[in-house]
Design a protein around this motif. Structure first.
Motif, PDB file in Angstrom:
ATOM      1  N   ASP A 133     -37.987 -13.978 -28.925  1.00 46.75           N
ATOM      2  CA  ASP A 133     -39.572 -14.254 -28.365  1.00 46.75           C
ATOM      3  C   ASP A 133     -40.721 -12.820 -28.196  1.00 46.75           C
ATOM      4  O   ASP A 133     -41.722 -13.357 -28.318  1.00 46.75           O
ATOM      5  N   ILE A 134     -39.787 -12.068 -27.498  1.00 45.38           N
ATOM      6  CA  ILE A 134     -40.011 -10.784 -27.320  1.00 45.38           C
ATOM      7  C   ILE A 134     -40.572  -9.463 -28.936  1.00 45.38           C
ATOM      8  O   ILE A 134     -41.266  -9.068 -28.907  1.00 45.38           O
ATOM      9  N   PHE A 135     -39.341  -9.425 -29.840  1.00 50.37           N
ATOM     10  CA  PHE A 135     -38.691  -8.989 -30.718  1.00 50.37           C
ATOM     11  C   PHE A 135     -38.336  -9.430 -31.442  1.00 50.37           C
ATOM     12  O   PHE A 135     -37.113  -9.748 -32.247  1.00 50.37           O
ATOM     13  N   PRO A 136     -39.774 -10.004 -32.183  1.00 49.89           N
ATOM     14  CA  PRO A 136     -39.042 -11.677 -33.580  1.00 49.89           C
ATOM     15  C   PRO A 136     -38.634 -10.461 -34.867  1.00 49.89           C
ATOM     16  O   PRO A 136     -38.729  -9.157 -35.509  1.00 49.89           O
ATOM     17  N   THR A 137     -37.410 -11.296 -34.973  1.00 46.43           N
ATOM     18  CA  THR A 137     -37.206 -10.404 -36.059  1.00 46.43           C
ATOM     19  C   THR A 137     -37.327 -10.779 -37.823  1.00 46.43           C
ATOM     20  O   THR A 137     -38.093  -9.606 -39.082  1.00 46.43           O
ATOM     21  N   ASN A 138     -38.108 -12.464 -37.723  1.00 51.33           N
ATOM     22  CA  ASN A 138     -38.050 -12.764 -39.292  1.00 51.33           C
ATOM     23  C   ASN A 138     -39.976 -12.755 -40.015  1.00 51.33           C
ATOM     24  O   ASN A 138     -40.592 -12.593 -38.653  1.00 51.33           O
ATOM     25  N   GLY A 140     -43.006 -12.606 -40.759  1.00 52.05           N
ATOM     26  CA  GLY A 140     -44.042 -13.937 -40.998  1.00 52.05           C
ATOM     27  C   GLY A 140     -44.079 -13.855 -39.827  1.00 52.05           C
ATOM     28  O   GLY A 140     -45.415 -15.055 -39.075  1.00 52.05           O
ATOM     29  N   THR A 141     -43.020 -13.769 -38.404  1.00 54.55           N
ATOM     30  CA  THR A 141     -43.292 -14.312 -36.631  1.00 54.55           C
ATOM     31  C   THR A 141     -43.991 -13.113 -36.070  1.00 54.55           C
ATOM     32  O   THR A 141     -43.943 -12.562 -35.771  1.00 54.55           O
ATOM     33  N   PRO A 142     -45.187 -14.013 -35.290  1.00 57.52           N
ATOM     34  CA  PRO A 142     -46.236 -13.132 -34.889  1.00 57.52           C
ATOM     35  C   PRO A 142     -45.226 -12.825 -33.339  1.00 57.52           C
ATOM     36  O   PRO A 142     -44.717 -13.450 -32.300  1.00 57.52           O
ATOM     37  N   PHE A 143     -46.082 -11.445 -33.368  1.00 55.34           N
ATOM     38  CA  PHE A 143     -45.751 -10.390 -32.424  1.00 55.34           C
ATOM     39  C   PHE A 143     -46.795 -11.411 -30.849  1.00 55.34           C
ATOM     40  O   PHE A 143     -47.902 -11.525 -31.147  1.00 55.34           O
ATOM     41  N   PRO A 144     -45.513 -11.410 -29.780  1.00 62.31           N
ATOM     42  CA  PRO A 144     -46.057 -12.066 -28.627  1.00 62.31           C
ATOM     43  C   PRO A 144     -47.041 -11.374 -28.077  1.00 62.31           C
ATOM     44  O   PRO A 144     -47.177 -10.190 -28.524  1.00 62.31           O
ATOM     45  N   LYS A 145     -47.890 -11.879 -26.874  1.00 67.46           N
ATOM     46  CA  LYS A 145     -49.229 -11.257 -26.927  1.00 67.46           C
ATOM     47  C   LYS A 145     -48.750 -10.536 -25.609  1.00 67.46           C
ATOM     48  O   LYS A 145     -49.407  -9.500 -25.386  1.00 67.46           O
ATOM     49  N   ASN A 146     -47.904 -10.137 -25.113  1.00 68.58           N
ATOM     50  CA  ASN A 146     -47.212  -9.157 -24.001  1.00 68.58           C
ATOM     51  C   ASN A 146     -46.424  -8.376 -24.787  1.00 68.58           C
ATOM     52  O   ASN A 146     -45.583  -7.539 -23.721  1.00 68.58           O
ATOM     53  N   PHE A 147     -46.168  -7.947 -26.287  1.00 73.73           N
ATOM     54  CA  PHE A 147     -44.616  -7.508 -27.051  1.00 73.73           C
ATOM     55  C   PHE A 147     -45.754  -5.991 -25.582  1.00 73.73           C
ATOM     56  O   PHE A 147     -45.032  -5.181 -25.186  1.00 73.73           O
TER      57      PHE A 147
END
Length: 216
Positions: A133-138, A140-147
């Protein structure tokens, strides 16, 4: 230091499982690109710059994982000398003491020994970088606002490892002939966080005197 912690930091063993990048993924290609820049002997100020056409968050994510792995290794080389007795406080000389705070056991900033602090820190970072949820690996999966806030906290805490190693254990690094490696890793880290404004300048002050302001 506990036997388990010694095993974690033993440089001859596998450390905490490294976060690796899957071959064929965009993140893996970025990792290769970053390594190629370093291996080509590029000026570190240039090597940290965002490659044309790449997303900044992807570039930052790759570097955070890489710095975590490298700094783990650096601390591992001196961990036998960083004990409850030698380092009862997590500090960087008499002016700087670092207290631990998290969302679980230590809700208020708490004074800990350096090895205790390091163990909690590495565990905490490992949880963050393995959290999809913080460091997405897929792709096209967006980074979260709190990244970026999470990244800034990770990097500012990793910087404290450099502070402690330089100020309290650099004699050991020198004895092992590792100072050039550690210096290069630190400069790479320093130029990266400056390039993307990821650590407040005030936080970087403990090592300005060590480097005589030559970081640029």
């Amino acid at each position: 230091m506990s036997h388990a912690l010694k095993q974690v930091f033993n440089k001859d063993k596998t450390f905490r499982p490294k976060r690796k990048f899957e071959p064929g993924t965009q993140r893996f290609e970025l990792h290769k690109k970053a390594q190629a820049s370093l291996n080509a002997g590029l000026d570190l100020k240039v090597a940290v710059q965002l490659p044309p056409g790449e997303e900044q968050n992807d570039w930052v994510a790759v570097h955070v994982v890489d710095f975590f792995n490298r700094i783990n290794l650096i601390y591992g080389t001196i961990s036998d000398y960083c004990t409850e007795q030698s380092c009862p406080v997590m500090s960087g000389g008499p002016k700087y003491e670092y207290r631990w705070q998290d969302e679980h056991k230590y809700r208020k900033p708490t004074a800990l020994s350096a090895p205790q602090y390091m163990n909690l820190l590495m565990d905490w970072i490992e949880v963050q970088i393995n959290n999809e949820d913080i460091f997405p690996t897929n792709v096209g999966t967006p980074f979260p606002k709190n990244f970026l806030p999470v990244v800034k906290k990770i990097l500012s805490r990793l910087f404290r490892v450099f502070v402690h190693v330089y100020i309290h254990h650099f004699d050991r690094i020198t004895q092992m002939g590792s100072e050039a490696h550690v210096n290069t890793c630190y400069k790479h880290f320093y130029y990266f966080v400056k390039e993307f404004n990821l650590i407040d300048t005030k936080e970087l002050e403990p090592l300005v005197s060590v480097w005589g302001g030559s970081q640029g």
